[in-house]
Design a protein around this motif. Structure first.
Motif, PDB file in Angstrom:
ATOM      1  N   ALA A 172       6.277   6.120   1.701  1.00 31.71           N
ATOM      2  CA  ALA A 172       6.172   5.005   2.469  1.00 31.71           C
ATOM      3  C   ALA A 172       5.298   3.803   1.684  1.00 31.71           C
ATOM      4  O   ALA A 172       4.205   3.757   1.470  1.00 31.71           O
ATOM      5  N   SER A 173       6.004   2.485   1.727  1.00 32.12           N
ATOM      6  CA  SER A 173       5.213   1.345   1.083  1.00 32.12           C
ATOM      7  C   SER A 173       5.239   0.365   2.431  1.00 32.12           C
ATOM      8  O   SER A 173       5.905  -0.386   2.882  1.00 32.12           O
ATOM      9  N   ILE A 174       3.690   0.401   2.560  1.00 33.90           N
ATOM     10  CA  ILE A 174       3.418  -0.590   3.620  1.00 33.90           C
ATOM     11  C   ILE A 174       3.152  -2.007   3.115  1.00 33.90           C
ATOM     12  O   ILE A 174       2.321  -2.257   2.086  1.00 33.90           O
ATOM     13  N   ILE A 175       3.740  -3.067   3.576  1.00 34.49           N
ATOM     14  CA  ILE A 175       3.767  -4.334   3.101  1.00 34.49           C
ATOM     15  C   ILE A 175       2.742  -5.357   4.046  1.00 34.49           C
ATOM     16  O   ILE A 175       3.114  -5.650   5.012  1.00 34.49           O
TER      17      ILE A 175
ATOM     18  N   ARG B  37       8.728   0.201   3.827  1.00 42.93           N
ATOM     19  CA  ARG B  37      10.169   0.697   3.153  1.00 42.93           C
ATOM     20  C   ARG B  37       9.732   2.435   2.960  1.00 42.93           C
ATOM     21  O   ARG B  37       8.728   2.617   2.372  1.00 42.93           O
ATOM     22  N   ILE B  38      10.458   2.827   3.601  1.00 38.95           N
ATOM     23  CA  ILE B  38      10.586   4.233   3.432  1.00 38.95           C
ATOM     24  C   ILE B  38      11.801   5.141   2.376  1.00 38.95           C
ATOM     25  O   ILE B  38      12.886   4.556   2.459  1.00 38.95           O
TER      26      ILE B  38
ATOM     27  N   ILE C 288       0.994  -1.212  -0.021  1.00 41.40           N
ATOM     28  CA  ILE C 288      -0.055   0.026   0.080  1.00 41.40           C
ATOM     29  C   ILE C 288       0.875   1.136  -0.015  1.00 41.40           C
ATOM     30  O   ILE C 288       1.548   1.729   0.941  1.00 41.40           O
ATOM     31  N   PRO C 289       1.059   1.869  -1.253  1.00 42.40           N
ATOM     32  CA  PRO C 289       1.887   3.213  -1.194  1.00 42.40           C
ATOM     33  C   PRO C 289       1.274   4.303  -0.555  1.00 42.40           C
ATOM     34  O   PRO C 289       0.046   4.439  -0.815  1.00 42.40           O
ATOM     35  N   LYS C 290       1.825   5.062   0.290  1.00 42.62           N
ATOM     36  CA  LYS C 290       1.403   5.951   1.011  1.00 42.62           C
ATOM     37  C   LYS C 290       2.414   7.390   0.990  1.00 42.62           C
ATOM     38  O   LYS C 290       3.593   7.295   0.851  1.00 42.62           O
ATOM     39  N   GLU C 291       1.863   8.688   1.194  1.00 42.81           N
ATOM     40  CA  GLU C 291       2.503   9.749   1.341  1.00 42.81           C
ATOM     41  C   GLU C 291       2.497   9.733   2.813  1.00 42.81           C
ATOM     42  O   GLU C 291       1.737   9.531   3.547  1.00 42.81           O
ATOM     43  N   GLY C 292       3.891  10.254   3.347  1.00 43.54           N
ATOM     44  CA  GLY C 292       4.215  10.377   4.700  1.00 43.54           C
ATOM     45  C   GLY C 292       4.742  11.663   5.124  1.00 43.54           C
ATOM     46  O   GLY C 292       5.432  12.012   4.210  1.00 43.54           O
ATOM     47  N   LEU C 293       4.720  11.876   6.430  1.00 43.12           N
ATOM     48  CA  LEU C 293       5.325  12.909   6.789  1.00 43.12           C
ATOM     49  C   LEU C 293       6.278  12.896   8.088  1.00 43.12           C
ATOM     50  O   LEU C 293       5.902  11.682   8.869  1.00 43.12           O
TER      51      LEU C 293
END
Length: 424
Positions: free
Chosen positions: A317-320, A250-251, A52-57
């Motif tokens: 951030a890619s949440i596996i 993975r960041i 799940i690819p996400k934008e992170g801060l």
């Protein structure tokens, strides 16, 4: 006469051919036939991941606020926004004549916070006990009944009203969140009370960075970001249901030489409230949502310190959420896909097309990951090449074509290719 005989023979032959064609190729034909299949794949194992690819801060793990309630209590501010501080550093000096009353206020606040802490810990213990009892007795347990619905209610500076189904988990999570907030406030107050009385001041309770200083108003305060940096992102319900604490992440960011590993640190069960982090995320991922409340905060703990990135920096951030070492087929080759089960066509041991049930835990990159039903070496077939009404005996596949590379061609020589291709 000869003309009539010729016509009769031609008609008989045509009828014979037509009847045989019908018997051979009609849908009701019992004559086995072979089928040419255009698309097939021989199963090979591979490592598959659902991400799940996400934008992170980049955000602090905790924010501590040190404050006084009277603007005349402060004698001199010693820090500005952005200044680094360590535990015990002075944030501001206090007026000596007002220090005693301020210390008394902190003592009263500490007493109240300790009472709240005890009360919430007792409530959590009771909820956990009732939850175990409900699970053991397979019966409904509630602390407060209201007309029409049974609910669990928790009131210690925080109130949780939720339906009985799943009530305990949500109530405990909310109580633990409140307990964490009280622990931070206690750390601030107890640090102030432990200071040297001969030099009254506002004292930093942690190593961190001053993020905000309110020098005017009813309450004077300084916010301090803790040194530990997390990655914060937000997910909708469908994503929330897939993510679990401890999931690998993975960041990646342009200024990072390589991707940094991490894991899901916390998953909020309550909708994200308005904050500067939420506002920034909405601008980074401006998707329209049918329900604006259906957005939940996720924090990610990196495996190594993010020294090279400041607070507020944007990262990917890619949440596996799923991974498996297994074979896979194209998604469009599946039939009767329901839940995690489906049907796939494959070649059996006799070279015939056969249906087989498979387990599909997840999909990634337009491929269905198969953990049961197909194994390494099996040949899967595109279902669009199969006509189930035909009585198939055998399937034949296109011959594999492999051309030599330029380097191989030059090394072996065209004369040898001709020799081994045609002469022998």
């Amino acid at each position: 006469m000869n003309k009539r005989v010729s016509i009769t023979v031609a008609v008989i032959v045509s009828l014979f051919i037509a009847v045989n064609v019908h018997l051979l190729f009609s849908k009701k034909s019992t004559v086995p036939k072979s089928l040419y299949v255009h698309q097939y794949e021989r199963m090979t194992p591979g490592h598959h991941e659902e991400e799940i690819p996400k934008e992170g801060l980049i955000t602090p793990e905790d924010i501590y606020t040190v404050y006084v309630g009277d603007d005349e209590t402060i004698d001199k501010w010693l820090v500005e926004e952005g200044d680094p501080v360590q535990v015990g550093d002075e944030i501001a000096l206090l007026q000596t004549e007002r220090a005693e009353s301020q210390l008394a206020a902190w003592e009263a606040e500490e007493e109240g916070l300790l009472e709240q802490q005890d009360s919430i810990e007792s409530t959590i213990s009771s909820l956990e006990s009732e939850r175990r009892s409900a699970q053991n007795n397979a019966s409904h347990v509630n602390t407060t009944e209201t007309p029409g619905d049974k609910e669990v209610e928790l009131t210690v500076d925080v109130q949780v009203d939720v339906h009985q189904d799943g009530a305990f988990a949500q109530a405990i999570a909310e109580a633990e969140r409140e307990l964490s907030e009280i622990a931070r406030e206690l750390a601030v107050v107890q640090t102030q009370l432990a200071q040297d009385a001969t030099r009254p001041a506002l004292i930093s309770p942690v190593d961190g960075t001053v993020s905000k200083v309110d020098k005017h108003g009813f309450t004077l305060a300084a916010d301090i970001y803790s040194d530990m940096k997390l990655v914060t992102t937000y997910v909708q319900l469908e994503e929330w249901q897939k993510i679990g604490a401890g999931d690998p992440v993975r960041i990646q960011e342009n200024h990072l030489k390589t991707a940094i590993e991490g894991m899901v640190h916390s998953i909020s069960e309550v909708p994200a409230t308005d904050s500067k982090w939420r506002e920034a995320y909405d601008k980074l991922d401006p998707k329209e949502r049918d329900n604006p409340l259906e957005l939940y905060e996720i924090t990610i703990m990196p495996a190594e310190e993010l020294y090279t990135l400041p607070f507020g920096a944007n990262v990917n951030a890619s949440i596996i959420v799923n991974e498996a070492d297994a074979v896979s087929v194209k998604v469009q080759w599946l039939e009767s896909y329901v839940g995690d089960s489906a049907v796939v066509w494959k070649l059996d041991e006799e070279g015939r097309a056969a249906k087989t049930g498979v387990t599909v835990p997840f999909m990634t990159n337009n491929r269905a990951v198969i953990t049961e039903g197909l194994k390494t070496g099996d040949v899967a077939i595109d279902k669009r090449d199969i006509d189930e009404t035909n009585n198939l005996s055998n399937v034949f596949l296109p011959l594999p074509l492999e051309l030599p590379s330029k380097s191989d061609w030059r090394t072996f020589g065209w004369r040898n290719y001709v020799k081994y291709s045609f002469v022998e």
